[in-house]
Design an enzyme around this catalytic site. Sequence first.
Site, PDB file in Angstrom:
ATOM      1  N   ASP A  50     -14.071 -10.839   8.297  1.00  0.00           N
ATOM      2  CA  ASP A  50     -12.784 -10.528   8.933  1.00  0.00           C
ATOM      3  C   ASP A  50     -12.851  -9.198   9.676  1.00  0.00           C
ATOM      4  OD1 ASP A  50     -10.195 -11.008   9.761  1.00  0.00           O
ATOM      5  OD2 ASP A  50      -9.250 -10.317   7.915  1.00  0.00           O
ATOM      6  N   VAL A  90       0.851  -1.194   0.000  1.00  0.00           N
ATOM      7  CA  VAL A  90       0.000   0.000   0.000  1.00  0.00           C
ATOM      8  C   VAL A  90       0.888   1.246   0.000  1.00  0.00           C
ATOM      9  CG1 VAL A  90      -1.842   1.262   1.179  1.00  0.00           C
ATOM     10  CG2 VAL A  90      -1.827  -1.244   1.224  1.00  0.00           C
ATOM     11  N   LYS A 118      -3.400   0.490  -3.336  1.00  0.00           N
ATOM     12  CA  LYS A 118      -3.072  -0.877  -2.912  1.00  0.00           C
ATOM     13  C   LYS A 118      -2.684  -1.655  -4.163  1.00  0.00           C
ATOM     14  CE  LYS A 118      -5.103  -4.717  -0.267  1.00  0.00           C
ATOM     15  NZ  LYS A 118      -6.259  -5.092   0.572  1.00  0.00           N
TER      16      LYS A 118
END
Length: 297
Positions: free
Chosen positions: A130, A21, A36
């Site tokens: 997540d 990134v 990214k």
Amino acid sequence: MSGIDNYSKSKKLGEGTYAVVYLGTQLSTNREVAIKEIKTEGFKDGLDMSAIREVKYLQEMKHPNIIELIDVFSDSKQNLNLVLEVLPGDLEKVLRDKSIVIGGIDVKRWLLMILRGVYHCHKNGILHRDLKPNNLLMDPMGNLKIADFGLARNLNQPYEKLTSNVVTRWYRAPELLFGARYYTGAVDVWAVGTIFAEMMLRTPYLPGSDDANQLVITIQALGTPTEDIWPGVSHLPLYNNLTVYPAPTRGELRRRFAAASDAALELLEGMMIMNPGKRWTCEEALLSRYFLEEPLP
């Protein structure tokens, strides 16, 4: 200008196994962005599935509490570049920084933003899988945004077997710890519950050292699920000969979370019900009386 010519990369902000990134600039607007760069080498089909998922889901979702995907382009090495809004902080850094004073109103405001973002995901048929403090990024005004959709999946395929090895261990719901292959948005709600607890405690609530230990500390803290409260639980692949621990009383929870109101404890209990079928949904959590009592978020 479009694509690669419209962006310059300056300093590296972070690096993972498959992605780097960078801080960058969108030249046509002079806007500061995060880029990214996802490496394609090392994948026989050219691109990691998680990268494709991340692009697909972020393109589908626009919400104040979800990171904004501004653009996507490929560079000369055929790497995929995601252009994202710059969010300099994350919830984990804030919780660990003991010089920052966090009040009850901050916890309430952040929880409301997390739940709104997750509700938007679920309403659009997307399971995040997540959720954890360092995937909750912050802008300088303290607004929280959900990031990292690399493990996200479509919620609308009830008969598709999923992997249970998702969600970072400390935030993993009991059905995942028991090896369930069919699960719902309830796994995200559990993760939000553990994050809520962590915001109140300023330290992780259920920090297991490995998967087996994670199950042990989860049932020690919240009680062992039995067929009475969760029909079918004993048939899950990893459920066997568990020590039976009682569920905590409200008084015990009050000792753990000394500053929490009754409404806060009720919300925490609702999001961390062992049986995923009875666990509160994002909608039920958003309608909790906790958000209606003083101090208002």
